[in-house]
Write a protein that holds these residues in place. Structure first.
Motif, PDB file in Angstrom:
ATOM      1  N   GLU B   8     -12.276  25.036   3.490  1.00 13.88           N
ATOM      2  CA  GLU B   8     -11.984  24.195   4.650  1.00 13.88           C
ATOM      3  C   GLU B   8     -12.934  24.426   5.821  1.00 13.88           C
ATOM      4  OE1 GLU B   8      -9.724  25.941   3.016  1.00 13.88           O
ATOM      5  OE2 GLU B   8      -7.870  24.799   2.719  1.00 13.88           O
ATOM      6  N   TYR B  34     -10.582  26.698  16.226  1.00 13.99           N
ATOM      7  CA  TYR B  34     -10.574  26.753  14.758  1.00 13.99           C
ATOM      8  C   TYR B  34      -9.417  27.624  14.248  1.00 13.99           C
ATOM      9  CZ  TYR B  34     -12.427  27.663  10.031  1.00 13.99           C
ATOM     10  OH  TYR B  34     -12.585  27.783   8.674  1.00 13.99           O
ATOM     11  N   GLN B  36      -6.623  27.993  15.785  1.00 10.03           N
ATOM     12  CA  GLN B  36      -5.456  27.150  15.995  1.00 10.03           C
ATOM     13  C   GLN B  36      -5.252  26.219  14.794  1.00 10.03           C
ATOM     14  OE1 GLN B  36      -3.469  27.536  18.540  1.00 10.03           O
ATOM     15  NE2 GLN B  36      -2.084  25.996  17.698  1.00 10.03           N
ATOM     16  N   GLN B  37      -6.381  25.645  14.355  1.00  7.88           N
ATOM     17  CA  GLN B  37      -6.354  24.749  13.195  1.00  7.88           C
ATOM     18  C   GLN B  37      -5.861  25.496  11.942  1.00  7.88           C
ATOM     19  OE1 GLN B  37     -10.257  23.149  12.503  1.00  7.88           O
ATOM     20  NE2 GLN B  37      -9.646  22.169  10.581  1.00  7.88           N
ATOM     21  N   GLN B  38      -6.352  26.727  11.770  1.00 13.57           N
ATOM     22  CA  GLN B  38      -5.905  27.526  10.621  1.00 13.57           C
ATOM     23  C   GLN B  38      -4.403  27.775  10.679  1.00 13.57           C
ATOM     24  OE1 GLN B  38      -8.218  31.216  10.103  1.00 13.57           O
ATOM     25  NE2 GLN B  38      -9.793  30.254  11.333  1.00 13.57           N
ATOM     26  N   CYS B  39      -3.921  28.055  11.883  1.00 18.29           N
ATOM     27  CA  CYS B  39      -2.505  28.340  12.039  1.00 18.29           C
ATOM     28  C   CYS B  39      -1.654  27.116  11.692  1.00 18.29           C
ATOM     29  CB  CYS B  39      -2.195  28.771  13.468  1.00 18.29           C
ATOM     30  SG  CYS B  39      -2.868  30.371  13.886  1.00 18.29           S
ATOM     31  N   GLU B  40      -2.139  25.945  12.082  1.00 17.95           N
ATOM     32  CA  GLU B  40      -1.358  24.736  11.838  1.00 17.95           C
ATOM     33  C   GLU B  40      -1.475  24.272  10.398  1.00 17.95           C
ATOM     34  OE1 GLU B  40      -2.966  22.147  14.773  1.00 17.95           O
ATOM     35  OE2 GLU B  40      -2.003  23.247  16.421  1.00 17.95           O
ATOM     36  N   GLN B  41      -2.683  24.392   9.838  1.00 17.77           N
ATOM     37  CA  GLN B  41      -2.898  23.806   8.510  1.00 17.77           C
ATOM     38  C   GLN B  41      -2.780  24.811   7.369  1.00 17.77           C
ATOM     39  OE1 GLN B  41      -6.589  21.675   8.802  1.00 17.77           O
ATOM     40  NE2 GLN B  41      -5.901  20.522  10.586  1.00 17.77           N
ATOM     41  N   LYS B  42      -2.286  25.993   7.657  1.00 12.44           N
ATOM     42  CA  LYS B  42      -1.973  26.983   6.634  1.00 12.44           C
ATOM     43  C   LYS B  42      -3.145  27.380   5.754  1.00 12.44           C
ATOM     44  CE  LYS B  42       2.731  25.258   6.162  1.00 12.44           C
ATOM     45  NZ  LYS B  42       3.747  24.851   5.213  1.00 12.44           N
ATOM     46  N   PHE B  43      -4.327  27.492   6.305  1.00  9.40           N
ATOM     47  CA  PHE B  43      -5.385  28.157   5.549  1.00  9.40           C
ATOM     48  C   PHE B  43      -5.921  29.284   6.416  1.00  9.40           C
ATOM     49  CE2 PHE B  43      -9.412  26.752   7.512  1.00  9.40           C
ATOM     50  CZ  PHE B  43      -8.972  25.713   8.307  1.00  9.40           C
ATOM     51  N   LYS B  74      -2.468  36.237  10.672  1.00 11.40           N
ATOM     52  CA  LYS B  74      -3.160  35.470   9.643  1.00 11.40           C
ATOM     53  C   LYS B  74      -3.742  36.400   8.576  1.00 11.40           C
ATOM     54  CE  LYS B  74      -3.370  31.045   9.576  1.00 11.40           C
ATOM     55  NZ  LYS B  74      -2.715  30.444   8.390  1.00 11.40           N
ATOM     56  N   THR B 151       4.753  31.450   3.340  1.00  9.98           N
ATOM     57  CA  THR B 151       3.488  31.962   2.817  1.00  9.98           C
ATOM     58  C   THR B 151       3.657  33.358   2.235  1.00  9.98           C
ATOM     59  OG1 THR B 151       2.427  30.783   4.637  1.00  9.98           O
ATOM     60  CG2 THR B 151       1.040  32.287   3.385  1.00  9.98           C
TER      61      THR B 151
END
Lengths: 473, 239
Positions: B8, B34, B36-43, B74, B151
Motif C-alpha cells: 500500500e 500516512y 493516520q491512513q495506516q490506522c484507518e485502513q488497517k495496514f 501499530k 487484528t
C-alpha cells in the motif's frame, strides 16, 4: 580502536599557536606508536606541513588524545568542518591526492569516533551534574559535533563522489568511471565517499536505527573483493556493525555468519599484522566473541572450529549459563551485551538542568534487548525435555517442570514461533527468506505434544575435504 | 519481516524514506498523515513509521505524543516480530525509561505499551486481554487504531494454527479474549474456517506445513564441484 570515556581534565584555554603545535606533535608521536602506519613522515616534516593542506589531510586522520580538553575537542570539530567545507564546497573538485590508501578510512573513522566520544562525554557531564563549568560551555554550543552536521558531511561525501552510482556500475561489470562525474573520478572523493557509507552504517547503529544501518550498505557487496577489505580496520568495523545490527533485528543466523567470517579472517591473518594494529583489534575480537555467545544461545548452531575453541576459552562459563537459560542467565546476557555493544549515543544534547532525566542510551537499548531475552529464557528448558520424547502429555510435562499448564503452552508457542527466522540468501542485507532454523519441531493435538527431531546425516565429505585441505595446505 | 514494506505504500512515501528527504523536518507532516491512513485502513508500514520516529529523534520539538503511541501500537500488531523493539530503540532513553522524578504522560504510556507487547511476544494471550481490560488508559491508547482487537485476535488465531492440530475451546476462549464458548465457535468457524468437534469441546485445525511436525533428515549433498580444489591440487602437483 580502544575507547575511553574518561573525564578530561579541564585545560586552560590557550591560543598560543606554539602550544597547539606542540600538542599536535605529541598527538602524532602517540599516533606513530599506536598505529605505526605513517612511519615515512617524521615529526619535523609534519610540523612544517601543519599549515599546508596536505598537512591538514594528515592531521584529520590522527586520533585525538584521550585526555584532550573540551577546548581541543571543539577545535578538532572546527578543523573537520573547515576541511570538509574545503573539499565539498570549493569551486570544482580540489586537486589533492590522499596521503595514503588508508587515509580516507582513517579520516572517516576518526571523525565518527570523535563524534561518538564527544556525545558520550557530553551526556556524562549532564548526567553527573558536577562540572558546572563544562556543562555551561556545552549548553552554549549545542551544535558542536551535532548529529545533523555529522550526517550531513557523510551524505554529502557520498553524493559528491557518486559512489552509489559507481558501485552499481561495478556490480553490472561496467566501468565505474563512466558514471563517476568530475568529483568521483578523483581518488580523494571516491575513497571518502566509499568509507562514508561505512561511516553511516556505524552512525545509524550508534543511534539505534539498526534497519537503516543495514540498508545503508545496499550498494556494497560484502565479500573479499570489496574495497573495504583492503583496509583491515574497515573490514573489521563493517562486519562488527553489520553483525550487531542483525542481532538486534533477531536475525541471529545472519549475525553469526558475519561475526564468524571476520573472526576467522582475523585469526588467519594475525601473523601478518603489525603488533600494534593487532592489539587494537583484539578488544573488538573479544567483543564479537561475546556477541556470538549471545547469538548462539538464541540460535544453537555449529560454529567454525577455530571460533568454537576461542569462544570456549574466552567465555566458556558464560556460554554455558546462557545455554541453560532461565532467570540465572539474565545477568550474563546483560554483562556480555554491555561489554560488547557499541557506545550508543543520543542524537540530541542532554538535559543539563535535570541530570536525573538523562538515561544512558546503553541502558535504554539494553532494556529493550532484555525484553526479548526474557521472552525466550525458558526455551532451552523446554527443548531439552522435548528432545526426550516423541509424544508427551502437556499436563505431565508441566508437572515435571513445576509450572502451570497455561504457562507451558505459552513457552511452547514462543519457542515454536522463534524457530522461524529471516535469513539472507541474496541481494541487500535486509533481504532474506523465512526459514525454519530449529532441529526440533512439534505440534499440539489438544494436550498431546507430537515431537519430531530433524536428523542430521553425518557430513563426511565436508569433514574429509576440510582435513585434506588442512593436511596439504 | 511483518509490516515492513507493504504494497500500500505510495510513491511519495517511498521517495521520502529512500532519499535524503527523510531528514527534512517538514516530511514529518506527510509521514504523520500516512500513519493516520495506516490506522484507518488497517495496514502497517513500520519502515515508514521508523523514518518518522527518526525525525522526532533529531527534532524533539516536533514530537507528538499520540503519534509515538500510535506507531508503537501499530508495531505491536505485527507480533511476534522485532518491529515494536525497533521502534522503541528510536525513542529517546528518557521517554521509554522513566527516571525517578520524571513521569510524563508519554513515559507512562510507553511503559504500559511495553507490558502489553511483552505479553504478546511471550504468547501470554490470556494475560494480554486481562491487561487490556485492567486500565482505561489502554482504551485511549488504542482508540485511533481501527479494528485493533480484531487484528490481534486474527493474528493469535493464525499463530495457534501454526502450532495446533486441535485446541480446546476453553483455551481458545481465554487466548482470543472472547466472552463465551459460542463466540469462540463462531469465530473459529466463520473467521478462521476451522471445524468444531462433535462434542463441542475442541476446535479442529486443518493440516498446514507448520502444524504437521514431520520428521526430516538432512542428508549431505555431494557435488563434483566440492572436489575441484583437491583435483586441481593433485593435477598441479603432478605437473
Amino acid at each position: 580502536m580502544s575507547y575511553q570515556n574518561g573525564l578530561a581534565p579541564a585545560r586552560a584555554i590557550d591560543d598560543d599557536s606554539d602550544v597547539e603545535e606542540e600538542a599536535l606533535v605529541a598527538d602524532y608521536k602517540e599516533q606513530v606508536q599506536y598505529e605505526g602506519g605513517l612511519d615515512e613522515l617524521d615529526q619535523a616534516t609534519l610540523a612544517a606541513q601543519a599549515d599546508e593542506i596536505q598537512g591538514r589531510l594528515v592531521m584529520a586522520a590522527q586520533p585525538l588524545d584521550f585526555q584532550a580538553s573540551l577546548e581541543t575537542k571543539f577545535q578538532s570539530y572546527d578543523n573537520y568542518c573547515s576541511l570538509f567545507h574545503y573539499i565539498l564546497n570549493s569551486e570544482g573538485p580540489v586537486d589533492l591526492e590522499p596521503p595514503s590508501y588508508y587515509w580516507a578510512w582513517d579520516v572517516i573513522d576518526e571523525f565518527i569516533y570523535q563524534f561518538n566520544t564527544f556525545s558520550s562525554y557530553r551526556a556524562r557531564i549532564a548526567r553527573e551534574g558536577k562540572n558546572e563549568e563544562e556543562a555551561q560551555i556545552l549548553r552554549d554550543n549545542p551544535n558542536t559535533w551535532g548529529c545533523y552536521s555529522v550526517l550531513n558531511v557523510l551524505y554529502s561525501l557520498i553524493q559528491k563522489s557518486q559512489i552509489t552510482e559507481q558501485l552499481a556500475a561495478m556490480r553490472r561489470n561496467e566501468d565505474p568511471m563512466t558514471v563517476a562525474g568530475p568529483y568521483g573520478s578523483k581518488n580523494l572523493y571516491r575513497m571518502l565517499g566509499y568509507f562514508s557509507i561505512i561511516g553511516l552504517l556505524r552512525v545509524h547503529c550508534l543511534l539505534g536505527d539498526f534497519s537503516l544501518a543495514l540498508k545503508t550498505l545496499d550498494d556494497i557487496e560484502l565479500n573479499k573483493k570489496a574495497m573495504f577489505a583492503r583496509v583491515m580496520a574497515a573490514h573489521f568495523t563493517t562486519y562488527y556493525y553489520v553483525g550487531f545490527s542483525y542481532m538486534m533485528m533477531r536475525r541471529y543466523a545472519d549475525a553469526i555468519r558475519m561475526f564468524s567470517h571476520i573472526l576467522v579472517y582475523v585469526s588467519r591473518t594475525k601473523n601478518f599484522q603489525k603488533n600494534s594494529q593487532y592489539d587494537s583489534i583484539t578488544k573488538k575480537n573479544d567483543q564479537m566473541l561475546a556477541l556470538i555467545a549471545i547469538c548462539v544461545a538464541f540460535h544453537p548452531t555449529r560454529l567454525d572450529d577455530t571460533i568454537h575453541v576461542a569462544l570456549r576459552e574466552k567465555y566458556g562459563d558464560q556460554l554455558l549459563k546462557l545455554q541453560r537459560g532461565g532467570p540465572e542467565s539474565l545477568p550474563v546476557y546483560e554483562e556480555l551485551f554491555k561489554l560488547a555493544c557499541p557506545k550508543f549515543i543520543s542524537p540530541i544534547p542532554p538535559d543539563f538542568d535535570r541530570p536525573e532525566n538523562n538515561t544512558d542510551p546503553i541502558d535504554h537499548h539494553l532494556s529493550v534487548f532484555m525484553e526479548e531475552v526474557k521472552t525466550n529464557m525458558w526455551s532451552p528448558t523446554v527443548k531439552s525435555y522435548l528432545r526426550l520424547y516423541t509424544t508427551m502429555d502437556l499436563k505431565k510435562l508441566a508437572g515435571f517442570l513445576d509450572v502451570k499448564p497455561e504457562e507451558l503452552r505459552s513457552w511452547l508457542l514462543v519457542n515454536k514461533q522463534r524457530t522461524k527466522q529471516l535469513r539472507w540468501t541474496e541481494g541487500g542485507l535486509l533481504e532474506g527468506e523465512l526459514i525454519n532454523i530449529g532441529d526440533l519441531d512439534y505440534a499440539l493435538q489438544g494436550d498431546i505434544i507430537h515431537i519430531s527431531e530433524t536428523k542430521m546425516g553425518r557430513k563426511l565429505v565436508d569433514w574429509y575435504l576440510r582435513n585434506l585441505a588442512r593436511t596439504y595446505a | 519481516m511483518n509490516g515492513e514494506d507493504p504494497q500500500e505504500r505510495p510513491e511519495q512515501i517511498r521517495n521520502i524514506i529512500n532519499g535524503l528527504e527523510r531528514y527534512n523536518p517538514q516530511a514529518a507532516e506527510v509521514l504523520e498523515a500516512y500513519l493516520q491512513q495506516q490506522c484507518e485502513q488497517k495496514f502497517c508500514d513500520c519502515n515508514a513509521n521508523r523514518a518518522l520516529l527518526k525525525l522526532y529523534q533529531l527534532n524533539p520539538d516536533r514530537i507528538k505524543d499520540e503519534v509515538i503511541t500510535n506507531i508503537l501500537v501499530k508495531a505491536m500488531t505485527q507480533f511476534p516480530s522485532p518491529q515494536f523493539d525497533l521502534a522503541l530503540h528510536l525513542l529517546s532513553p528518557s521517554q521509554s525509561n522513566p527516571g525517578p522524578n520524571s513521569t510524563s504522560d508519554l513515559t507512562e504510556a510507553v511503559a504500559k505499551l511495553r507490558v502489553l507487547n511483552a505479553q504478546l511476544e511471550g504468547a501470554q494471550y490470556a494475560r494480554f486481554w486481562a491487561t487490556l481490560d485492567s486500565d482505561d488508559i489502554y482504551a485511549d491508547l488504542t482508540t485511533d487504531i481501527a479494528g485493533f482487537e480484531e487484528t490481534i485476535r486474527v493474528r493469535i488465531a493464525q499463530l495457534v494454527s501454526q502450532a495446533f492440530r486441535e485446541v480446546q475451546v476453553d483455551v481458545l476462549e481465554a487466548w482470543l479474549g472472547l466472552d463465551d464458548a459460542e463466540a469462540v465457535k463462531k469465530f473459529a468457524t466463520e473467521t478462521c474456517r476451522w471445524k468444531v468437534s462433535e462434542d463441542g469441546a475442541t476446535v479442529l485445525i486443518p493440516a498446514n506445513p507448520d502444524n504437521e511436525a514431520k520428521k526430516t533428515e538432512i542428508r549431505e549433498e555431494v557435488s563434483v564441484d566440492m572436489f575441484s580444489r583437491v583435483i586441481r591440487r593433485a593435477w598441479e602437483g603432478e605437473a
